[in-house]
Design a protein around this motif. Structure first.
Motif, PDB file in Angstrom:
ATOM      1  N   PRO A 133      13.173  58.324  74.983  1.00 25.41           N
ATOM      2  CA  PRO A 133      12.011  59.228  75.044  1.00 25.41           C
ATOM      3  C   PRO A 133      12.218  60.618  74.459  1.00 25.41           C
ATOM      4  N   CYS A 134      12.404  60.687  73.144  1.00 26.41           N
ATOM      5  CA  CYS A 134      12.613  61.980  72.484  1.00 26.41           C
ATOM      6  C   CYS A 134      11.391  62.884  72.602  1.00 26.41           C
ATOM      7  N   HIS A 135      10.235  62.314  72.909  1.00 30.41           N
ATOM      8  CA  HIS A 135       9.042  63.141  73.097  1.00 30.41           C
ATOM      9  C   HIS A 135       9.172  64.031  74.335  1.00 30.41           C
ATOM     10  N   GLY A 152       3.116  64.071  64.129  1.00 33.72           N
ATOM     11  CA  GLY A 152       3.970  65.204  64.472  1.00 33.72           C
ATOM     12  C   GLY A 152       3.822  65.663  65.910  1.00 33.72           C
ATOM     13  N   ALA A 153       3.828  66.985  66.092  1.00 28.73           N
ATOM     14  CA  ALA A 153       3.802  67.573  67.430  1.00 28.73           C
ATOM     15  C   ALA A 153       2.539  67.193  68.200  1.00 28.73           C
ATOM     16  N   ALA A 154       1.431  66.940  67.504  1.00 30.57           N
ATOM     17  CA  ALA A 154       0.203  66.534  68.197  1.00 30.57           C
ATOM     18  C   ALA A 154       0.403  65.188  68.899  1.00 30.57           C
ATOM     19  N   THR A 155       1.143  64.283  68.271  1.00 29.22           N
ATOM     20  CA  THR A 155       1.447  62.998  68.903  1.00 29.22           C
ATOM     21  C   THR A 155       2.335  63.210  70.123  1.00 29.22           C
ATOM     22  N   LYS A 156       3.324  64.079  69.995  1.00 27.31           N
ATOM     23  CA  LYS A 156       4.220  64.398  71.113  1.00 27.31           C
ATOM     24  C   LYS A 156       3.405  64.936  72.286  1.00 27.31           C
ATOM     25  N   GLN A 157       2.491  65.859  72.018  1.00 28.16           N
ATOM     26  CA  GLN A 157       1.663  66.440  73.064  1.00 28.16           C
ATOM     27  C   GLN A 157       0.776  65.388  73.719  1.00 28.16           C
ATOM     28  N   LYS A 158       0.252  64.470  72.916  1.00 31.44           N
ATOM     29  CA  LYS A 158      -0.598  63.406  73.453  1.00 31.44           C
ATOM     30  C   LYS A 158       0.203  62.488  74.380  1.00 31.44           C
ATOM     31  N   MET A 159       1.426  62.159  73.977  1.00 32.29           N
ATOM     32  CA  MET A 159       2.277  61.308  74.801  1.00 32.29           C
ATOM     33  C   MET A 159       2.626  62.011  76.113  1.00 32.29           C
ATOM     34  N   LEU A 160       2.967  63.285  76.037  1.00 27.80           N
ATOM     35  CA  LEU A 160       3.300  64.023  77.248  1.00 27.80           C
ATOM     36  C   LEU A 160       2.078  64.182  78.151  1.00 27.80           C
ATOM     37  N   ALA A 161       0.904  64.389  77.563  1.00 33.11           N
ATOM     38  CA  ALA A 161      -0.316  64.503  78.362  1.00 33.11           C
ATOM     39  C   ALA A 161      -0.570  63.215  79.141  1.00 33.11           C
ATOM     40  N   LEU A 162      -0.276  62.062  78.522  1.00 30.67           N
ATOM     41  CA  LEU A 162      -0.399  60.784  79.239  1.00 30.67           C
ATOM     42  C   LEU A 162       0.458  60.779  80.499  1.00 30.67           C
ATOM     43  N   GLU A 163       1.598  61.487  80.424  1.00 24.27           N
ATOM     44  CA  GLU A 163       2.546  61.537  81.533  1.00 24.27           C
ATOM     45  C   GLU A 163       2.274  62.710  82.477  1.00 24.27           C
ATOM     46  N   GLY A 164       1.211  63.458  82.221  1.00 23.37           N
ATOM     47  CA  GLY A 164       0.848  64.565  83.095  1.00 23.37           C
ATOM     48  C   GLY A 164       1.607  65.851  82.837  1.00 23.37           C
ATOM     49  N   VAL A 165       2.242  65.972  81.665  1.00 17.12           N
ATOM     50  CA  VAL A 165       3.014  67.166  81.326  1.00 17.12           C
ATOM     51  C   VAL A 165       2.157  68.087  80.467  1.00 17.12           C
ATOM     52  N   THR A 166       2.081  69.347  80.868  1.00 19.84           N
ATOM     53  CA  THR A 166       1.349  70.353  80.114  1.00 19.84           C
ATOM     54  C   THR A 166       2.330  71.124  79.248  1.00 19.84           C
ATOM     55  N   ILE A 167       2.107  71.127  77.964  1.00 22.81           N
ATOM     56  CA  ILE A 167       2.968  71.849  77.023  1.00 22.81           C
ATOM     57  C   ILE A 167       2.693  73.340  77.138  1.00 22.81           C
TER      58      ILE A 167
END
Length: 178
Positions: A133-135, A152-167
């Protein structure tokens, strides 16, 4: 290496595996033909997924639907990868759903904060994003940092948002999603 593609709520994923384990994960790309071309590099050919790959596909489909998934038991084929990358990936496998770290924290855990750039290079070369999970690795300021997958970073943010993480959360609050 054998390969397959399959649809999810996030788009079409690509997987590659060997007798040893999972060797490649390609995150969805707007250009499915490009995804298939990248998946076939190095002589890889389409194959019939064994049961463990079918199970992994189901877990990735669940992930794409926002269901907490644990990929820690997936057999990995890390042969041919630099030793430092293997060590970094092994460390990263300890971070589960919604947990994040920074490049610097990983570098310290690997023995030297000066290795932050090397950690970034290992994350950028990760052949199995999502499963390794490098994201979940962020810049020291809590921002996304880089991400070499399509989007890029937008995909990373989308993946983290799925997990409930706010960048962009204050560093002490990253694991809690504040």
């Amino acid at each position: 290496m054998e390969t397959t593609t399959f649809p999810t709520a996030l788009g079409v994923f690509g997987l590659g595996w060997t007798e040893t384990g999972l060797a490649r994960v390609l995150l969805p790309d707007d250009d499915e033909a490009a995804l298939r071309e990248r998946l076939g590099r190095g002589g890889a050919e389409a194959g019939d997924p064994p049961i463990w790959v079918e199970t992994l596909m189901g877990r990735i489909e669940d992930y794409a639907d926002g269901i907490a998934v644990d990929f820690s038991g997936v057999p990995l084929d890390l042969s041919g990868l630099p030793e430092f990358h293997r060590r970094a990936y092994q460390l990263l496998l300890g971070y589960g759903w919604g947990q994040v770290t920074t490049y610097g924290e990983m570098a310290r855990a690997l023995g030297d904060v000066g290795l932050s750039r090397a950690v970034g290079q290992a994350m950028g070369a990760n052949p199995m994003p999502l499963v390794i999970p490098c994201h979940r690795v962020l810049a020291s300021n809590g921002k996304a940092g880089g991400f070499s997958a399509p989007g890029g970073a937008a995909t990373k943010q989308k993946m983290l948002a799925l997990e409930g993480v706010t960048i962009g959360a204050p560093p002490g609050q990253l694991n809690f999603g504040f």
